[in-house]
Design a protein around this motif. Structure first.
Motif, PDB file in Angstrom:
ATOM      1  N   CYS A  50       0.811  -1.218   0.000  1.00 26.72           N
ATOM      2  CA  CYS A  50       0.000   0.000   0.000  1.00 26.72           C
ATOM      3  C   CYS A  50       0.849   1.274   0.000  1.00 26.72           C
ATOM      4  N   LYS A  51       2.116   1.164   0.388  1.00 25.36           N
ATOM      5  CA  LYS A  51       3.055   2.282   0.454  1.00 25.36           C
ATOM      6  C   LYS A  51       2.691   3.326   1.521  1.00 25.36           C
ATOM      7  N   ALA A  52       1.830   2.945   2.456  1.00 20.77           N
ATOM      8  CA  ALA A  52       1.515   3.868   3.553  1.00 20.77           C
ATOM      9  C   ALA A  52       2.776   4.209   4.344  1.00 20.77           C
ATOM     10  N   CYS A  53       3.696   3.250   4.458  1.00 12.82           N
ATOM     11  CA  CYS A  53       4.938   3.499   5.198  1.00 12.82           C
ATOM     12  C   CYS A  53       5.792   4.543   4.494  1.00 12.82           C
ATOM     13  N   GLU A  54       5.846   4.483   3.159  1.00 18.49           N
ATOM     14  CA  GLU A  54       6.613   5.476   2.396  1.00 18.49           C
ATOM     15  C   GLU A  54       6.048   6.879   2.609  1.00 18.49           C
ATOM     16  N   VAL A  55       4.742   6.980   2.532  1.00 19.58           N
ATOM     17  CA  VAL A  55       4.094   8.283   2.672  1.00 19.58           C
ATOM     18  C   VAL A  55       4.289   8.827   4.083  1.00 19.58           C
ATOM     19  N   ALA A  56       4.081   7.966   5.090  1.00 17.13           N
ATOM     20  CA  ALA A  56       4.225   8.402   6.477  1.00 17.13           C
ATOM     21  C   ALA A  56       5.655   8.858   6.759  1.00 17.13           C
ATOM     22  N   CYS A  57       6.625   8.136   6.210  1.00 18.01           N
ATOM     23  CA  CYS A  57       8.031   8.492   6.396  1.00 18.01           C
ATOM     24  C   CYS A  57       8.333   9.870   5.806  1.00 18.01           C
ATOM     25  N   LYS A  58       7.855  10.096   4.602  1.00 20.83           N
ATOM     26  CA  LYS A  58       8.100  11.381   3.943  1.00 20.83           C
ATOM     27  C   LYS A  58       7.415  12.528   4.687  1.00 20.83           C
ATOM     28  N   GLU A  59       6.181  12.295   5.130  1.00 22.21           N
ATOM     29  CA  GLU A  59       5.448  13.357   5.795  1.00 22.21           C
ATOM     30  C   GLU A  59       6.087  13.726   7.135  1.00 22.21           C
ATOM     31  N   TRP A  60       6.422  12.717   7.934  1.00 24.23           N
ATOM     32  CA  TRP A  60       6.955  13.020   9.255  1.00 24.23           C
ATOM     33  C   TRP A  60       8.341  13.662   9.171  1.00 24.23           C
ATOM     34  N   ASN A  61       9.195  13.131   8.279  1.00 22.54           N
ATOM     35  CA  ASN A  61      10.572  13.609   8.194  1.00 22.54           C
ATOM     36  C   ASN A  61      10.769  14.743   7.193  1.00 22.54           C
ATOM     37  N   ASP A  62       9.668  15.190   6.572  1.00 21.03           N
ATOM     38  CA  ASP A  62       9.719  16.296   5.620  1.00 21.03           C
ATOM     39  C   ASP A  62      10.756  16.026   4.521  1.00 21.03           C
ATOM     40  N   ILE A  63      10.663  14.833   3.918  1.00 22.89           N
ATOM     41  CA  ILE A  63      11.603  14.420   2.878  1.00 22.89           C
ATOM     42  C   ILE A  63      11.091  14.896   1.520  1.00 22.89           C
ATOM     43  N   PRO A  64      11.948  15.462   0.688  1.00 26.21           N
ATOM     44  CA  PRO A  64      11.497  15.949  -0.631  1.00 26.21           C
ATOM     45  C   PRO A  64      11.070  14.808  -1.544  1.00 26.21           C
ATOM     46  N   ASP A  65      10.396  15.158  -2.631  1.00 25.18           N
ATOM     47  CA  ASP A  65       9.931  14.135  -3.573  1.00 25.18           C
ATOM     48  C   ASP A  65      11.102  13.503  -4.309  1.00 25.18           C
ATOM     49  N   ASP A  66      10.812  12.405  -5.001  1.00 28.31           N
ATOM     50  CA  ASP A  66      11.842  11.659  -5.727  1.00 28.31           C
ATOM     51  C   ASP A  66      11.907  12.034  -7.199  1.00 28.31           C
ATOM     52  N   ASP A 101       6.166  -0.296  -8.977  1.00 29.24           N
ATOM     53  CA  ASP A 101       7.087   0.316  -8.030  1.00 29.24           C
ATOM     54  C   ASP A 101       7.617   1.610  -8.628  1.00 29.24           C
ATOM     55  N   ASN A 102       7.083   2.731  -8.182  1.00 28.55           N
ATOM     56  CA  ASN A 102       7.442   4.018  -8.789  1.00 28.55           C
ATOM     57  C   ASN A 102       8.665   4.670  -8.163  1.00 28.55           C
ATOM     58  N   THR A 103       9.086   4.211  -6.960  1.00 35.75           N
ATOM     59  CA  THR A 103      10.239   4.843  -6.321  1.00 35.75           C
ATOM     60  C   THR A 103      11.559   4.162  -6.667  1.00 35.75           C
ATOM     61  N   GLY A 104      11.533   2.893  -7.027  1.00 37.86           N
ATOM     62  CA  GLY A 104      12.722   2.219  -7.546  1.00 37.86           C
ATOM     63  C   GLY A 104      13.651   1.631  -6.518  1.00 37.86           C
ATOM     64  N   SER A 105      14.124   2.421  -5.574  1.00 38.26           N
ATOM     65  CA  SER A 105      15.073   1.924  -4.591  1.00 38.26           C
ATOM     66  C   SER A 105      15.200   2.924  -3.448  1.00 38.26           C
ATOM     67  N   LEU A 106      15.893   2.502  -2.396  1.00 35.80           N
ATOM     68  CA  LEU A 106      16.196   3.409  -1.301  1.00 35.80           C
ATOM     69  C   LEU A 106      17.168   4.487  -1.772  1.00 35.80           C
ATOM     70  N   GLY A 107      17.105   5.643  -1.149  1.00 36.51           N
ATOM     71  CA  GLY A 107      17.996   6.732  -1.524  1.00 36.51           C
ATOM     72  C   GLY A 107      17.924   7.861  -0.515  1.00 36.51           C
ATOM     73  N   ALA A 108      18.573   8.958  -0.838  1.00 36.06           N
ATOM     74  CA  ALA A 108      18.617  10.098   0.070  1.00 36.06           C
ATOM     75  C   ALA A 108      17.236  10.687   0.327  1.00 36.06           C
ATOM     76  N   SER A 109      16.323  10.512  -0.623  1.00 35.99           N
ATOM     77  CA  SER A 109      14.965  11.041  -0.470  1.00 35.99           C
ATOM     78  C   SER A 109      13.925   9.933  -0.410  1.00 35.99           C
ATOM     79  N   THR A 110      14.373   8.681  -0.229  1.00 33.26           N
ATOM     80  CA  THR A 110      13.467   7.538  -0.056  1.00 33.26           C
ATOM     81  C   THR A 110      14.026   6.681   1.061  1.00 33.26           C
ATOM     82  N   TRP A 111      13.515   6.878   2.274  1.00 29.98           N
ATOM     83  CA  TRP A 111      14.040   6.160   3.435  1.00 29.98           C
ATOM     84  C   TRP A 111      13.287   4.858   3.685  1.00 29.98           C
TER      85      TRP A 111
END
Length: 292
Positions: free
Chosen positions: A21-37, A47-57
């Protein structure tokens, strides 16, 4: 094994109940104020994000299990890929290794070990050298193109300080991501694997839970339903700085040997006061008379 913190906490990610569902990805970005990918459409997977990175925790991988079409007698090969037969889904994250190479190589102290046993980057101390990026055996940590500094999951260190669980675990609707004391999670994970085996799922296995592996065990470990390589995980990760102590010892020994050789050469070749070039006092003078 001796824990790196008296009360170590971590993640147990049970991929058998992940629904992607990617709820974890969204929650991570919202709480940590991470920019978009970059909103890149890859056109190869859901899979639209591809892999972990500086803006995908947190990264939810969609792994397609394709069926095999029987081989055509008129064509080479033993078969060809058919349609999608099933999905393997997994929410990947920084492993917060017991022996963390990124921590070993950081020259500024930007990376530090918290009281919860996790590894966190202090963005205001990071100088963007990038040494930590190739040091990570999982390819987790990365530098952000906008400013060059390194970033990765902090396991919501600020939330832990406030007695809260990380945002990704809080948002997971199926409890695929579980947070808590690490030893309790390991016990719970072993029981879950045993239960799945009893239900006819012999492929279920744990990854990253053993303190005897190449990184001393991870604070974020997983229950997988296939080989680690299928999920893009190294089958036998090893801390990349494991040979550093031996290398420093060898370098120190070599430096001492060199200093010793130079000292011996200097002492054996020096000319004492009153000696001529032949090493005999006045010998050349008496014969050549140059001293007169």
């Amino acid at each position: 094994m001796t824990d790196v913190a008296p009360h170590r906490y971590g993640f147990f990610t049970d991929t058998s109940v992940c629904i992607g569902c990617k709820a974890c990805e969204v929650a991570c970005k919202e709480w940590n104020d991470i920019p978009d990918d970059g909103f890149v459409f890859r056109a190869t997977s859901y899979d639209n994000t591809g892999s972990l990175g500086a803006s995908t925790w947190r990264h939810v991988a969609f792994i397609e299990e394709r069926s095999r079409v029987p081989a055509d007698p008129g064509r080479d090969g033993d078969g060809e890929s058919g349609g999608i037969e099933g999905w393997l889904m997994s929410s990947d994250v920084c492993k917060h290794c017991t022996h963390a190479a990124c921590l070993d190589v950081c020259p500024t102290g930007a990376l530090f070990r918290t009281e919860f046993g996790t590894v966190v980057v202090q963005a205001d101390v990071c100088n963007g050298c990038g040494y930590c990026v190739p040091a990570c055996p999982y390819g987790v940590i990365d530098r952000r193109e906008r400013d060059g500094r390194a970033f990765k999951c902090t396991m919501c260190y600020d939330r832990q300080l406030g007695g809260l669980e990380p945002a990704c675990a809080k948002a997971c609707p199926t409890d695929s991501i579980q947070f808590g004391p690490l030893e309790e999670l390991r016990t719970r994970a072993a029981e879950r694997v045993e239960r799945l085996h009893g239900e006819g799922r012999p492929e279920a296995r744990l990854y990253g839970d053993s303190p005897d592996d190449g990184v001393g065990g991870a604070a974020a470990f997983f229950l997988l339903l296939a080989e680690p390589e299928v999920y893009g995980l190294p089958p036998d990760p090893v801390v990349t700085t494991r040979d550093l102590p031996a290398m420093w010892r060898w370098a120190g020994g070599a430096a001492l040997s060199l200093v010793g050789a130079v000292a011996v050469s200097f002492l054996s070749g020096r000319v004492l006061p009153g000696e001529g070039a032949t090493g005999r006092t006045g010998a050349r003078g008496r014969r050549g008379g140059w001293w007169r």
